[in-house]
Design a protein around this motif. Structure first.
Motif, PDB file in Angstrom:
ATOM      1  N   ALA A  31       0.987  -1.161   0.075  1.00  0.00           N
ATOM      2  CA  ALA A  31      -0.010  -0.209  -0.153  1.00  0.00           C
ATOM      3  C   ALA A  31       0.958   1.417  -0.004  1.00  0.00           C
ATOM      4  CB  ALA A  31      -1.007  -0.005   1.187  1.00  0.00           C
ATOM      5  N   GLU A  32       2.175   1.166   0.636  1.00  0.00           N
ATOM      6  CA  GLU A  32       3.034   2.262   0.717  1.00  0.00           C
ATOM      7  C   GLU A  32       3.679   2.635  -0.588  1.00  0.00           C
ATOM      8  OE1 GLU A  32       5.514   1.497   4.055  1.00  0.00           O
ATOM      9  OE2 GLU A  32       3.764   2.431   5.392  1.00  0.00           O
ATOM     10  N   ALA A  33       3.891   1.514  -1.365  1.00  0.00           N
ATOM     11  CA  ALA A  33       4.549   1.570  -2.566  1.00  0.00           C
ATOM     12  C   ALA A  33       3.707   1.995  -3.522  1.00  0.00           C
ATOM     13  CB  ALA A  33       5.116   0.377  -2.951  1.00  0.00           C
ATOM     14  N   ALA A  34       2.395   1.443  -3.633  1.00  0.00           N
ATOM     15  CA  ALA A  34       1.536   2.262  -4.508  1.00  0.00           C
ATOM     16  C   ALA A  34       1.761   3.689  -5.017  1.00  0.00           C
ATOM     17  CB  ALA A  34       0.284   1.873  -4.313  1.00  0.00           C
ATOM     18  N   PRO A  35       1.580   4.462  -4.214  1.00  0.00           N
ATOM     19  CA  PRO A  35       1.885   5.891  -4.328  1.00  0.00           C
ATOM     20  C   PRO A  35       3.314   6.363  -4.462  1.00  0.00           C
ATOM     21  CG  PRO A  35       1.208   5.915  -2.039  1.00  0.00           C
ATOM     22  CD  PRO A  35       1.191   4.386  -2.445  1.00  0.00           C
ATOM     23  N   GLY A  36       4.108   5.596  -4.413  1.00  0.00           N
ATOM     24  CA  GLY A  36       5.631   5.906  -4.608  1.00  0.00           C
ATOM     25  C   GLY A  36       6.698   5.770  -3.352  1.00  0.00           C
ATOM     26  N   LEU A  37       5.744   5.559  -2.246  1.00  0.00           N
ATOM     27  CA  LEU A  37       6.778   5.592  -1.136  1.00  0.00           C
ATOM     28  C   LEU A  37       7.877   4.229  -1.051  1.00  0.00           C
ATOM     29  CD1 LEU A  37       4.378   6.348   1.815  1.00  0.00           C
ATOM     30  CD2 LEU A  37       6.177   7.807   0.853  1.00  0.00           C
ATOM     31  N   GLY A  38       7.834   3.321  -1.978  1.00  0.00           N
ATOM     32  CA  GLY A  38       8.571   2.132  -1.940  1.00  0.00           C
ATOM     33  C   GLY A  38       9.918   2.330  -2.892  1.00  0.00           C
ATOM     34  N   ARG A  39      10.268   3.472  -3.406  1.00  0.00           N
ATOM     35  CA  ARG A  39      11.080   3.852  -4.090  1.00  0.00           C
ATOM     36  C   ARG A  39      12.523   3.715  -3.503  1.00  0.00           C
ATOM     37  NH1 ARG A  39       8.659   8.940  -7.039  1.00  0.00           N
ATOM     38  NH2 ARG A  39       7.044   8.136  -8.332  1.00  0.00           N
ATOM     39  N   ARG A  40      12.452   3.998  -2.131  1.00  0.00           N
ATOM     40  CA  ARG A  40      13.583   3.896  -1.431  1.00  0.00           C
ATOM     41  C   ARG A  40      13.808   2.450  -0.632  1.00  0.00           C
ATOM     42  NH1 ARG A  40      13.793   9.917   0.408  1.00  0.00           N
ATOM     43  NH2 ARG A  40      14.959  10.626  -1.439  1.00  0.00           N
ATOM     44  N   PRO A  41      14.735   2.117  -0.179  1.00  0.00           N
ATOM     45  CA  PRO A  41      14.532   0.795   0.414  1.00  0.00           C
ATOM     46  C   PRO A  41      13.873   1.050   1.892  1.00  0.00           C
ATOM     47  CG  PRO A  41      17.032   1.188  -0.396  1.00  0.00           C
ATOM     48  CD  PRO A  41      16.128   2.368  -0.399  1.00  0.00           C
ATOM     49  N   ARG A  42      13.038   0.139   1.905  1.00  0.00           N
ATOM     50  CA  ARG A  42      12.305   0.220   3.562  1.00  0.00           C
ATOM     51  C   ARG A  42      12.542  -1.061   4.323  1.00  0.00           C
ATOM     52  NH1 ARG A  42       8.808   4.270   3.484  1.00  0.00           N
ATOM     53  NH2 ARG A  42       7.376   3.194   4.899  1.00  0.00           N
ATOM     54  N   VAL A  43      12.352  -0.908   5.558  1.00  0.00           N
ATOM     55  CA  VAL A  43      12.694  -1.919   6.600  1.00  0.00           C
ATOM     56  C   VAL A  43      11.624  -2.126   7.391  1.00  0.00           C
ATOM     57  CG1 VAL A  43      14.509  -2.479   8.302  1.00  0.00           C
ATOM     58  CG2 VAL A  43      15.210  -1.581   6.213  1.00  0.00           C
ATOM     59  N   CYS A  44      11.488  -3.399   7.690  1.00  0.00           N
ATOM     60  CA  CYS A  44      10.322  -3.565   8.948  1.00  0.00           C
ATOM     61  C   CYS A  44      11.325  -4.034   9.949  1.00  0.00           C
ATOM     62  CB  CYS A  44       9.324  -4.804   8.355  1.00  0.00           C
ATOM     63  SG  CYS A  44       8.218  -4.239   7.216  1.00  0.00           S
ATOM     64  N   MET A  45      11.009  -3.608  11.031  1.00  0.00           N
ATOM     65  CA  MET A  45      11.858  -4.031  12.344  1.00  0.00           C
ATOM     66  C   MET A  45      10.930  -4.506  13.344  1.00  0.00           C
ATOM     67  SD  MET A  45      14.491  -1.158  12.169  1.00  0.00           S
ATOM     68  CE  MET A  45      15.895  -1.901  13.060  1.00  0.00           C
ATOM     69  N   LYS A  46      11.370  -5.255  14.276  1.00  0.00           N
ATOM     70  CA  LYS A  46      10.785  -5.872  15.394  1.00  0.00           C
ATOM     71  C   LYS A  46      11.726  -5.970  16.552  1.00  0.00           C
ATOM     72  CE  LYS A  46       8.781 -10.169  17.015  1.00  0.00           C
ATOM     73  NZ  LYS A  46       8.325 -11.488  16.520  1.00  0.00           N
ATOM     74  N   ARG A  47      11.295  -5.631  17.907  1.00  0.00           N
ATOM     75  CA  ARG A  47      11.956  -5.390  18.841  1.00  0.00           C
ATOM     76  C   ARG A  47      12.313  -6.898  19.571  1.00  0.00           C
ATOM     77  NH1 ARG A  47      11.717  -1.524  24.082  1.00  0.00           N
ATOM     78  NH2 ARG A  47      13.875  -1.659  24.585  1.00  0.00           N
ATOM     79  N   GLY A  48      13.602  -7.023  19.899  1.00  0.00           N
ATOM     80  CA  GLY A  48      13.996  -8.249  20.562  1.00  0.00           C
ATOM     81  C   GLY A  48      14.596  -9.229  19.593  1.00  0.00           C
ATOM     82  N   ALA A  49      15.064 -10.525  19.723  1.00  0.00           N
ATOM     83  CA  ALA A  49      15.631 -11.531  19.173  1.00  0.00           C
ATOM     84  C   ALA A  49      14.815 -12.308  18.163  1.00  0.00           C
ATOM     85  CB  ALA A  49      16.230 -12.597  20.002  1.00  0.00           C
ATOM     86  N   THR A  50      13.691 -12.416  18.498  1.00  0.00           N
ATOM     87  CA  THR A  50      12.747 -13.200  17.543  1.00  0.00           C
ATOM     88  C   THR A  50      11.694 -12.529  17.055  1.00  0.00           C
ATOM     89  OG1 THR A  50      11.468 -14.034  19.579  1.00  0.00           O
ATOM     90  CG2 THR A  50      13.307 -15.328  18.710  1.00  0.00           C
TER      91      THR A  50
END
Length: 50
Positions: A31-50
């Protein structure tokens, strides 16, 4: 913003690999890539080891 991932890594967040992304996160990224936000590398993050 290129500084966000390193900033969040300091208190224990880690970047999720593609295989670790949930269907919900994949939908958000699409959904974020559709209007052009996916042009730059995007990262999803999670807190903790797993």
């Amino acid at each position: 913003m290129s500084w966000n991932a390193p900033y969040y890594a300091r208190p224990g967040f880690r970047a999720l690999a593609g295989a670790d992304l949930t269907d919900g996160l994949r939908e958000i990224l699409a959904a974020e890539a559709a209007p052009g936000l996916g042009r730059r590398p995007r990262v999803c993050m999670k807190r903790g080891a797993t």
